[in-house]
Write a protein that holds these residues in place. Structure first.
Motif, PDB file in Angstrom:
ATOM      1  N   ASN A  53       5.994 -28.152 -31.039  1.00  0.00           N
ATOM      2  CA  ASN A  53       5.865 -27.259 -29.874  1.00  0.00           C
ATOM      3  C   ASN A  53       6.378 -27.934 -28.601  1.00  0.00           C
ATOM      4  O   ASN A  53       6.211 -27.427 -27.510  1.00  0.00           O
ATOM      5  CB  ASN A  53       4.405 -26.796 -29.699  1.00  0.00           C
ATOM      6  CG  ASN A  53       3.437 -27.957 -29.609  1.00  0.00           C
ATOM      7  OD1 ASN A  53       3.864 -29.118 -29.564  1.00  0.00           O
ATOM      8  ND2 ASN A  53       2.154 -27.662 -29.571  1.00  0.00           N
ATOM      9  N   TYR A  64       2.358 -31.918 -25.838  1.00  0.00           N
ATOM     10  CA  TYR A  64       1.062 -32.342 -26.367  1.00  0.00           C
ATOM     11  C   TYR A  64       0.092 -31.206 -26.110  1.00  0.00           C
ATOM     12  O   TYR A  64      -0.316 -30.975 -24.968  1.00  0.00           O
ATOM     13  CB  TYR A  64       0.569 -33.604 -25.663  1.00  0.00           C
ATOM     14  CG  TYR A  64       1.234 -34.889 -26.121  1.00  0.00           C
ATOM     15  CD1 TYR A  64       2.334 -34.854 -26.979  1.00  0.00           C
ATOM     16  CD2 TYR A  64       0.764 -36.125 -25.731  1.00  0.00           C
ATOM     17  CE1 TYR A  64       2.945 -36.019 -27.422  1.00  0.00           C
ATOM     18  CE2 TYR A  64       1.364 -37.297 -26.172  1.00  0.00           C
ATOM     19  CZ  TYR A  64       2.458 -37.240 -27.007  1.00  0.00           C
ATOM     20  OH  TYR A  64       3.054 -38.395 -27.439  1.00  0.00           O
ATOM     21  N   GLY A  65      -0.265 -30.492 -27.167  1.00  0.00           N
ATOM     22  CA  GLY A  65      -1.126 -29.337 -26.999  1.00  0.00           C
ATOM     23  C   GLY A  65      -2.586 -29.718 -26.804  1.00  0.00           C
ATOM     24  O   GLY A  65      -3.193 -29.400 -25.788  1.00  0.00           O
ATOM     25  N   GLY A 114       4.039 -34.893 -31.111  1.00  0.00           N
ATOM     26  CA  GLY A 114       3.506 -36.124 -30.548  1.00  0.00           C
ATOM     27  C   GLY A 114       2.984 -37.031 -31.648  1.00  0.00           C
ATOM     28  O   GLY A 114       3.262 -38.231 -31.687  1.00  0.00           O
ATOM     29  N   HIS A 158       4.882 -29.411 -36.693  1.00  0.00           N
ATOM     30  CA  HIS A 158       4.690 -28.264 -35.809  1.00  0.00           C
ATOM     31  C   HIS A 158       5.200 -28.703 -34.444  1.00  0.00           C
ATOM     32  O   HIS A 158       4.461 -29.297 -33.665  1.00  0.00           O
ATOM     33  CB  HIS A 158       3.213 -27.903 -35.713  1.00  0.00           C
ATOM     34  CG  HIS A 158       2.525 -27.661 -37.028  1.00  0.00           C
ATOM     35  ND1 HIS A 158       1.563 -26.685 -37.188  1.00  0.00           N
ATOM     36  CD2 HIS A 158       2.638 -28.245 -38.256  1.00  0.00           C
ATOM     37  CE1 HIS A 158       1.104 -26.704 -38.432  1.00  0.00           C
ATOM     38  NE2 HIS A 158       1.747 -27.647 -39.100  1.00  0.00           N
TER      39      HIS A 158
HETATM   40 MG   LIG Z   1       2.896 -30.848 -29.968  1.00  0.00          MG
END
Ligand SMILES: [Mg+2]
Ligand SMILES: Cc1ncc(C[n+]2csc(CCOP(=O)(O)OP(=O)(O)O)c2C)c(N)n1
Ligand SMILES: Cc1ncc(C[n+]2csc(CCOP(=O)(O)OP(=O)(O)O)c2C)c(N)n1
Ligand code: SF4
Ligand code: SF4
Ligand SMILES: [Mg+2]
Lengths: 576, 284, 576, 284
Positions: free
Chosen positions: D120, D123-124, D93, D118
Motif C-alpha cells: 500500500n 506504513y498503515g 514496510g 500487500h
Molecule cells: Mg504498508
C-alpha cells in the motif's frame, strides 16, 4: 479539590475522539484548570474501542481516575462498554433516538452538526455540549475554534462555531451534578504530553540529528520533532530499521552532532549492538525506549514498565551508561535535556525510559519549561592541543574521560573502533591495552554516580513508603495522600535516576521506614529486585499491575491495604 | 600537494601475504593523492572483517565500526556534517550479508559517499565460510556440499535500486582501480565500486589468474556509462567475460541536498538559539 | 600429581600450531594421560602471535598453568615473546642456526622436514621432537599418523613417519628435566573441546535444525555439527544475519523440530527480539551465547564472562527462560542435551552461556558421553485431543504449559502470534486476556525452578568459599586445593544452573561459610550481584579478571590472599 | 472439495472499511479453494502490520510473528518440514523495509513458498509514515516535505536476485489476483506476488482509481514469462502503464531440494538413533 471531574470520551478509532479531547483540554487549560488525560486505543485504524479519559481539577492532577462523571459515547457500542464506569450521579451523553434512560443525556449530535453545516462538525457539537454540561463559558471554545479554523477556506469556521454553540445550547436544561463555577484564572502551565516534552527536551539539549523507525508508543516524539525541524538546526530521518536508526545516531555523534533515536522494546532489542558500539567508542548517544507490554509485539498501544533490567544490562560485556526515567512531562523535558548534557560530558550512552502512558497523556505542566541559555559542549579542537598530530582519542585520564575531537575538524586525526583499542584508537589485542581501556571506561562510574539525583520523596518520614518510578508517579503520590487521609503513615519515593544506582541515597531513605512496597507496572517487581541487589534491602511487598493500563490511585490504596492485612494474618511483619 | 606517502601508517598491517587487499590499499592512497585529499580531510568508515580493517592501515580519520553497519553510520555522519568526504571499506559479507538492508537504503537515499566493497566471495576474517557472493557449488568447511544459494549480484541489485554510480574494479588492476576510486569520490552521490579481490587463504576458486583471464575493461570497449539498459545487461555478465570499469553513472540530487540541509552549512556548525526555543516553550 | 607438564607451542597464525597440538594431545590421550590445552590466537589469519598451551598430567586437569616447561617456538619472534614464561629448568625448542643459549634446544626442524620429504612436514618433526623430550614412545604418534595419512596419495604417510622419527631421534641426547616414564594406560576419556561437546550435546538432545551466522568463538560448534550432519537427521544452515538465524530457529521449532542457534555477544544482541518471540509464542528454542570480551566487537578471539546479566534480562518485558552455563566439556554435553529437553518440556527458550576458553580448549572428559536411549517429546496430535477442531494452542493450565500441537499435522489448527493473545492463539487486546496469559507464562516458574540443580561444591563446609561459574571451574577448584594445601579452609561452589536462580540451595550453602568470594571474568562481579539480589547475601570480595585470558589457579590463590590481608589491614571481617 | 466458506473465521476483522486488503483476503480464499487446499493443510506466516494481520482473518494454521521477520521464520519452518504449504502475508514496510535482508535471502535460497506483499506504499498500522515503496514526493506526517528516497522496486530487485516467480497483482482485480496466487502456490520455489493495495486511510495518492487507470494485464499483452530481459524491462515500468500479471517464471531446484533433505521425508519425521550417536560419542 473542589473540582475533580472525569470525562470519558469513547468511540471508534477514527471517530474523532482526539478532537473532542483536544478542545476540552484546551478550554480547561485556558481557564486555569489542571488536567490529566489518558489516551487508550487499539492497534487498528478504524472501529473498535478507544477513549480519551480526561480528569479536570482545580488542583494539580497526575493520575487518571477510574470513576467517570461524564461519558461522551460516540456510539452505542462504546456506551455499552463503558457506562458501568459511571458514578451514581454520572451522566452519559449519547446520540440516540427515543427516550433516554436514567443517567443518559440524549443529544442529537449528528443532527445538530448537519444543521450547523456538516456531519464533520459533530465533534465540535460534542465538545460544546460537554462544556455546557460542565458549566463552562462557550467563549473560550469559540476562541480556540477561531484560532484553528480562521485560515481555512469557506464556511469551516462558521460551521464549527455554530456547531459548538448548538451543542452548548442544547444541554442548557440538562442538570449535571458536577457542573461547577469556572473561575477563569490564568493558565497554570503548558498543556503537554510526554512525547512533545521529550521532543522539546531534545531541542533544549541541542539535539541535531534524530532518527527513528516508526514504533508505538515512541513515534509521537518524532512526529513532534519533525514538526519543529524547519525552525531549528536539526535533521530528523526515518531509518530503514532500528539497527540503522541507532547506528546513524552513532555516526552523527561521531561527526559531532548531539543525536538521539527513539523506539520501543522490540526496536530497542535491535539497537543493543549499536549501544555497545557507542559505549566502546565513547560516542555520546541518547536512546529513548518508550515502553509497552511485551514480550515481542505484545500489546502495541498499551503501557508497561517491563524493560528496566533489560536496558540496564543490554548489550554484551560491561560499560558505563545512564538510565533515566521521567514520571511527568516536566521531568521528561528536563531529563531529556540533561541526557544530552550527561552523554556529551561523560561520552557514554544515555537511555531514557518512558512508557505509553507518559508519552500519550496530556498534562498541565506546573513548572515552566526553560530553554538553557547556552549549551556546554565537551569537544576540543587543534587550538586546544599541544600537538594536534599526536592527538589520541582515547588518552588515559584519571576521570576516564579523554578529550574528544571531531573528524575532519583540523589536523588532529580521530581514530575509533568497536574493537578493543589503544589510546590512539587503533585496534589492539594486547591484554595490557584491554585492561587500560576497561579501567578507563569504568573510571567514569564515580563521577557519573555523583550526577545522580536522589529520589524525590513525599513524607519520607512515614512508616510505610511506596517506591516507584516512571509515569505511575502521580498515582502513587495520590494513593499516599489518600492513605494518609485515612490516618496511615504513608509516604512515597519516586526514582527518576536509576543507573548508576544512587545506592547511598536510596539506602538512607529506606533504612528509616518500617516497611516499603514497590509499585510497578510489571510482573516481577524489577525495581524491587534492583534495590535489593544494590542496597541489600528487600522490599516488603510489591503492588504490581501488568494489564497494559496505567495505575489508578485507588488500586494502589487497595494494594497497600491487602499487604497490610496479609501481614496481620500471617503474624508480625519482619523485614526479609 | 598530497603524496602517497602522506598516508603511510606505522600501524602493523595484519593481512595475509599476497592478499588482494594490498592492491586496494595502494589504489586508495594513489587516488587520494591524485585528488589532493590530505588525511585530515578524509573520513574512512568500515564495518568488521578483513576488508574493514583497511582504514587502520593508512593515515586518516577513521571509524571502524560494527559488522554490517558501516553505511548506516556513514549516513548518520553525513547528516551531521554533509561536507565530510567519506569512503567506506566493506567486505562482501559485511556489506551484502549482515549489512544487506543498509546497502539497499544507502543507495535509495543516494548518500554522497564512496563504497568500496572488497569482494573476495568468502568470509575471510572468520576463516572461510561462504559469503553472499560465493558462487554456487563453492565448498567450504561450513558448506561441505557446496554453496546452494544464488550468488548475490551487487551490480544488478544496485542498478535496480537506482544507484547513480555503479562500477567494478579488480585489485589486480591497480591503475584502473585508482581511476575508479577517483571517479567514485568525484561523483556527487552514492558510488558503488565492487572490487574483485582474491583471498589467498580461503578462496581457491576466484584467484588472481582466474580473474585476469576474464576481466574486460569497459572503457576499452567504448561502453557508454549513461546507457542504463546496457549497464543492467552487463551487470549479469559473470563467466568467461567479466566487465570492469564504470557500468553506469548518473547525476542525481544527493541525500543531504534532498534533506535540504546543505545551504546553511553543516548541521553541526549551526548556532543554538535559546530565544527561538523559549518562544516555542512559552507558547504551549 | 606425579606428572604435571606444560608445553607451549607458539608461532604465527597459519604456521600449524594446531597440528602439533593435535598430535601431542592425541598421543597423551592414547597413553592414558590427562590434559587441558588452551588455544590463544589473534583476529587475523596469518602472522602475529598464537599459541596452544598444553598441560599434561597423570591426574585430571581442568585449568591451564602459567609456567611453561617446554616452549616449542615456531619462530624467533614467538621465542622472544614467550621464553620468559619458562620455568628455571624449562626448555625452549627452536629452529635456529648456531649455538643455542641456556634453556634452548636448537632443532633444525625445517631441515629435518625437508630431508623427510618436504617443509610441510615440519609440524610433524616438531611433534616428534616434543614427544622425544617428554620421553614418550614414538609408536603412538606413528599410529596416529598412519590413521590420518594412510589414505592420502603419494608419499604423504611415509614422509610424515620419517619426519616424526627424525624429530624424535634428534632430541635423544637432550635432557629435559620433566621427562617422565609413560605408563601407557588405557585412555581416560574422550579428547574433546567445548564446541564439539555442544555439537554432540545437540545431537543427544535430538536437535534437528541448527542455524548460525559465523562469529567467534561460536562458529566451531557449527563446524562440528556440519561435519556430522550427513549422518544424522539434522539440517545446518548459515543465515544471512543473526536476526535470520534466531527467527529460522523459531520457525523450525514452531513446525516441530528441536532447533538451536549459536552466536557470541554482538550476534546475541540481534537475537534478543526473536528470543521474545519464542517466549510469547511459547516456542522452544536453544541459543548458545559463546562469550568473548566486548563491548561491541571487543576482543573477537578471547574469553570473557561479561554477558550473564544481559542474557538473564534480554528482550523487552518479562518471561520465563532458562540460563545454563557449563564449565567443562562434559557439562557442555550434558547441559546442551538437557537444554533441548527443558525447552521442549516447558516451551520456553533456553540460553546456554559458554565462552571462548571452554569452546576452544581441549580436555579429557572423564565421564563417558552417553546418548539417551530415547527422546521424550512434548507434542500432542489429534488422537490425543477430545475435539481437534476446538484445539487451543494456549489453553490455560495449572502448570502454565499448554498441549502443543504442530501445524499441518492433523485437523487441529495451530494459531500463534507475537502479539498478546487469547487461548486460541488469536491476537487479543483485552486486559483480561493479557493477565491470563502473563500469569500462565509466569506459572511455569516454580516447576522450572525445581529443575535447577544446586551448585556443585567442593569442601562446602570450609570457612571460605570461592563461588564461580563457567569455564573457570577448573581453575577455581585447583586454587582451592592449593589453598587447602597451605592450611587454609577453602572450598568452592560452581554454578551451572543460573536462571531461574536456585535461591534456596545457594542460600543454604552460603549461609554456612564465614565469607565467600566470587571469581569471575568480568569487571563488575555479575554473579555476585545476582546472588545479592536473589538471596540478599553479599559477597565479601570479588576476584576478577577481564583481560581476555582464562584464569590461572595461582591468580585466584593470590586474589584470595590479597583479600584476606586487606581484611586484616582494615580491621575485622564483617559480612555486608 | 474445499470451498471458500471453509476459510471463514469468526475472528473480528479490524481493517478499515474499504481497505484494499479485503480484496486480497477474498482472492486468497478463492485460490485456496480452487487448489483444494483445506485450512489444515495450509500454514500462513506473517510479520507485523495491517497486511500481517491477514492470517487471523481466515481459518488456517497461522504464525503471526515479528515485524520484518516472516520470511526467516518461514525458511526455518521449511527446514523442519519441507512439505508444508506456506503462504506469507507481508506489507511493504514489513517485507522491503525492516525485513529487507530476509527478502533478498529468501529469494537467493529459492525457498518454496508464496509471498504476498500487500503493497500500500505506506506504513498503515503505525498511522501513515512513508514506506520503502512510497513514491518520491509523497507527503506524510513524518515526511512533511515529501519522501526523498528512491522508491524501492521489488520486482526489479527480485529479478536481479534470481527470483523464479515474479508477479504483480492488484487488490482491485480479484480474478487476476486469484489466478496469480494459485500460480504462485503451484510454482515450486519462491514466488513473489507484489500486490498494489490501496490504503484508504493513509495513501491518498495510489487509490483504486489511480491504479485502475494504469494497470495493464500482461497476459492480455501476450507477454512471454520466460523472457528475462523483457521481464526486467517491464519491472521498471511505473507510470501511465503499470504491468500486472506474471512477469517472469522459471523452474529451479528449491531450497530444501538443494539442501538434500527432501528424499527421506521431512526432517521432523526422521527417527532418532541412539546407537549411531553412541558410536560417535564412544569414538572420541
Ligand atoms: Mg504498508
Ligand atoms: C554481529 C556480528 N556477527 C558476526 C561477526 C563475525 N564476523 C566478523 S568478520 C565476518 C565476516 C567477514 O566477511 P567479509 O565481510 O566478507 O570480510 P572479509 O573478512 O572477507 O574481508 C563475520 C561474520 C561480527 N563481528 N559481528
Ligand atoms: C521491531 C519493530 N519495529 C517497528 C514496529 C512497528 N510497526 C508495526 S507495523 C509497522 C509498519 C507496517 O507497515 P507495512 O509493513 O507496510 O504494513 P501495513 O500496515 O501498511 O499493511 C511498524 C513500523 C514493530 N512492530 N516492530
Ligand atoms: S584471509 Fe583472505 S581476505 Fe583475509 S587477509 Fe588473508 S587473504 Fe586477505
Ligand atoms: S490503515 Fe490502510 S492498510 Fe490499514 S486497514 Fe486501514 S486502509 Fe487498510
Ligand atoms: Mg569477504
Amino acid at each position: 479539590m473542589a473540582v475533580d471531574i472525569t470525562v470519558k470520551i469513547a468511540g471508534e478509532a477514527g471517530q474523532g475522539i482526539q478532537t473532542v479531547g483536544d478542545f476540552l483540554s484546551l478550554v480547561c487549560q485556558k481557564s486555569g484548570l489542571y488536567l490529566m488525560g489518558i489516551n487508550d486505543f487499539e492497534s487498528r485504524i478504524r472501529g473498535g474501542y478507544s477513549f480519551f479519559q480526561l480528569r479536570i481539577s482545580d488542583q494539580p492532577v497526575y493520575a487518571p481516575c477510574p470513576e467517570v462523571d461524564l461519558l461522551v459515547a460516540l456510539n452505542q457500542k462504546c456506551y455499552d462498554a463503558y457506562h458501568r464506569e459511571l458514578t451514581k450521579e454520572g451522566l452519559a451523553m449519547i446520540d440516540i433516538q427515543g427516550e433516554p434512560i436514567a443517567n443518559q443525556a440524549a443529544i442529537p449530535i449528528d443532527a445538530l452538526a448537519a444543521k450547523a453545516g456538516g456531519k464533520i462538525a459533530s465533534n465540535t457539537v460534542a465538545a460544546g455540549a460537554c462544556l455546557g454540561l460542565l458549566g463552562a463559558p462557550i467563549q473560550i471554545l469559540e476562541g480556540i475554534l477561531t484560532d484553528r479554523f480562521q485560515s481555512k477556506p469557506g464556511n469551516v469556521l462558521s460551521m464549527n462555531l455554530s456547531a459548538a454553540r448548538s451543542g452548548f445550547d442544547h444541554v442548557r436544561d440538562i442538570r449535571f451534578f458536577k457542573k461547577f463555577e469556572w473561575k477563569m484564572e490564568s493558565s497554570k502551565g503548558a498543556l503537554i504530553d510526554g512525547s512533545r516534552a521529550i521532543a522539546l527536551g531534545a531541542l533544549a539539549g541541542d539535539c541535531r540529528v534524530a532518527t527513528f523507525y516508526p514504533m508505538s508508543p515512541a513515534t509521537g516524539i518524532m512526529t513532534h520533532l519533525v514538526s519543529l525541524a524547519d525552525e531549528f538546526p536539526i535533521v530528523v530521518e526515518q531509518a530503514e530499521d532500528e539497527i540503522a536508526a541507532v547506528n546513524m545516531v552513532v555516526g552523527a555523534s561521531f561527526a559531532g552532532a548531539r543525536a538521539m533515536t527513539s523506539t520501543s522494546g522490540g526496536g530497542f532489542c535491535l539497537m543493543t549492538e549499536g549501544l555497545g558500539l557507542a559505549a566502546i567508542t565513547e560516542t555520546p548517544i541518547v536512546i529513548v525506549n518508550a515502553q509497552r507490554p511485551g514480550p515481542a509485539t505484545g500489546l502495541p498501544t498499551r503501557t508497561a514498565q517491563g524493560d528496566l533490567m533489560f536496558v540496564i544490562h543490554a548489550s554484551q560485556d560491561e560499560f558505563p551508561r545512564f538510565v533515566l526515567a521521567p514520571g511527568t512531562p516536566v521531568e521528561a523535558f528536563e531529563i531529556t535535556k540533561r541526557a544530552f548534557h550527561l552523554s556529551d560530558k561523560y561520552q557514554v550512552p544515555v537511555i531514557i525510559l518512558t512508557d505509553q502512558t507518559l508519552n500519550d497523556s496530556v498534562y498541565i505542566s506546573e513548572k515552566p519549561l526553560v530553554a538553557p541559555q547556552n549549551i556546554e559542549r565537551f569537544i576540543v579542537n587543534d587550538s586546544q592541543m599541544e600537538s594536534p598530530s599526536e592527538y589520541r582519542r582515547f588518552a588515559v585520564s584519571e576521570s576516564g574521560i579523554s578529550p574528544r575531537a571531531l573528524p575532519c575538524n583540523g589536523k588532529a586525526l580521530v581514530i575509533a573502533t568497536g574493537n578493543e583499542h589503544r589510546e590512539d584508537g587503533h585496534t589492539s589485542e594486547a591484554d595490557s591495552d584491554r585492561i587500560i581501556m576497561m579501567n578507563k571506561r569504568n573510571a567514569k562510574w564515580p563521577a557519573m554516580l555523583s550526577e545522580m539525583n536522589a529520589p524525590e520523596t513525599d513524607h519520607e518520614e512515614s512508616d510505610i513508603l511506596l517506591v516507584g518510578w516512571g509515569s505511575s508517579k502521580g498515582a502513587i503520590q495520590e494513593s499516599a495522600d489518600l492513605l494518609r487521609k485515612q490516618g496511615m503513615s504513608v509516604g512515597c519515593v519516586h526514582m527518576t535516576d536509576l543507573w548508576p544506582f544512587p545506592e547511598e541515597a536510596v539506602k538512607k531513605i529506606l533504612e528509616k521506614c518500617s516497611r516499603f512496597f514497590v509499585v510497578e507496572q510489571n510482573s516481577t517487581a524489577q525495581l524491587g529486585k534492583l534495590i535489593r541487589g544494590q542496597t541489600g534491602i528487600a522490599h516488603d511487598g510489591a503492588i504490581l499491575k501488568y494489564d497494559g493500563r496505567p495505575f489508578f490511585p485507588n488500586e494502589i490504596v487497595e494494594g497497600v491495604k491487602k499487604h497490610l492485612s496479609m501481614e496481620k494474618d500471617h503474624g508480625n511483619h519482619s523485614r526479609l | 600537494m598530497v603524496t602517497i606517502q602522506d598516508f603511510d601508517s606505522s600501524y602493523e598491517n595484519n593481512w595475509c601475504p599476497g592478499c588482494g587487499n594490498f592492491g586496494i590499499l595502494s589504489s586508495m592512497k594513489e587516488a587520494f593523492a591524485a585528488l589532493d585529499l590530505p588525511p585530515e580531510k578524509l573520513l574512512l568508515i568500515s564495518g568488521i572483517g578483513q576488508a574493514a580493517k583497511t582504514p587502520h592501515f593508512l593515515k586518516c580519520n577513521l571509524f571502524h565500526t560494527l559488522h554490517g553497519r558501516a553505511l548506516a553510520i556513514a549516513t548518520g555522519a553525513k547528516m551531521a556534517n554533509h561536507e565530510l568526504t567519506i569512503v567506506v571499506n566493506s567486505g562482501d559479507g559485511d556489506c551484502y550479508g549482515e549489512g544487506g538492508n543498509h546497502f539497499m537504503n544507502a543507495i535509495r537515499r543516494n548518500v554522497n559517499l564512496t563504497l568500496l566493497v572488497h569482494n573476495n566471495k568468502v568470509y575471510g576474517l572468520t576463516k572461510g565460510q561462504a559469503s553472499p557472493t560465493s558462487d554456487i557449488g563453492m565448498v567450504t568447511k561450513t558448506q561441505p556440499h557446496g554453496v546452494i544459494a544464488e550468488s548475490f549480484n551487487p551490480l544488478a541489485v544496485a542498478l535496480s535500486l537506482g544507484a547513480g554510480f555503479v562500477a567494478r574494479g579488480f585489485s589486480g588492476d591497480g591503475k584502473q582501480l585508482t581511476r575508479l576510486i577517483q571517479a567514485g569520490i568525484k561523483h556527487q552521490g552514492f558510488s558503488l565500486i565492487d572490487i574483485a579481490q582474491p583471498c589467498v587463504s580461503f578462496n581457491q576458486v576466484n584467484t588472481y589468474s582466474w580473474y585476469k583471464k576474464r576481466m574486460v575493461d569497459l572503457e576499452q570497449e567504448n561502453h557508454r556509462t549513461d546507457d542504463f539498459q546496457k549497464a543492467l545487461e552487463l551487470s549479469f555478465l559473470w563467466g568467461d567475460k567479466i566487465p570492469t570499469g564504470i557500468l553506469y553513472q548518473k547525476q542525481m540530487p544527493t541525500f543531504t541536498e534532498r534533506l535540504g540541509i546543505v545551504k546553511d552549512g553543516p548541521i553541526i556548525r549551526r548556532k543554538y538559539d535559546p530565544l527561538k526555543l523559549q518562544k516555542v516553550l512559552s507558547a504551549l
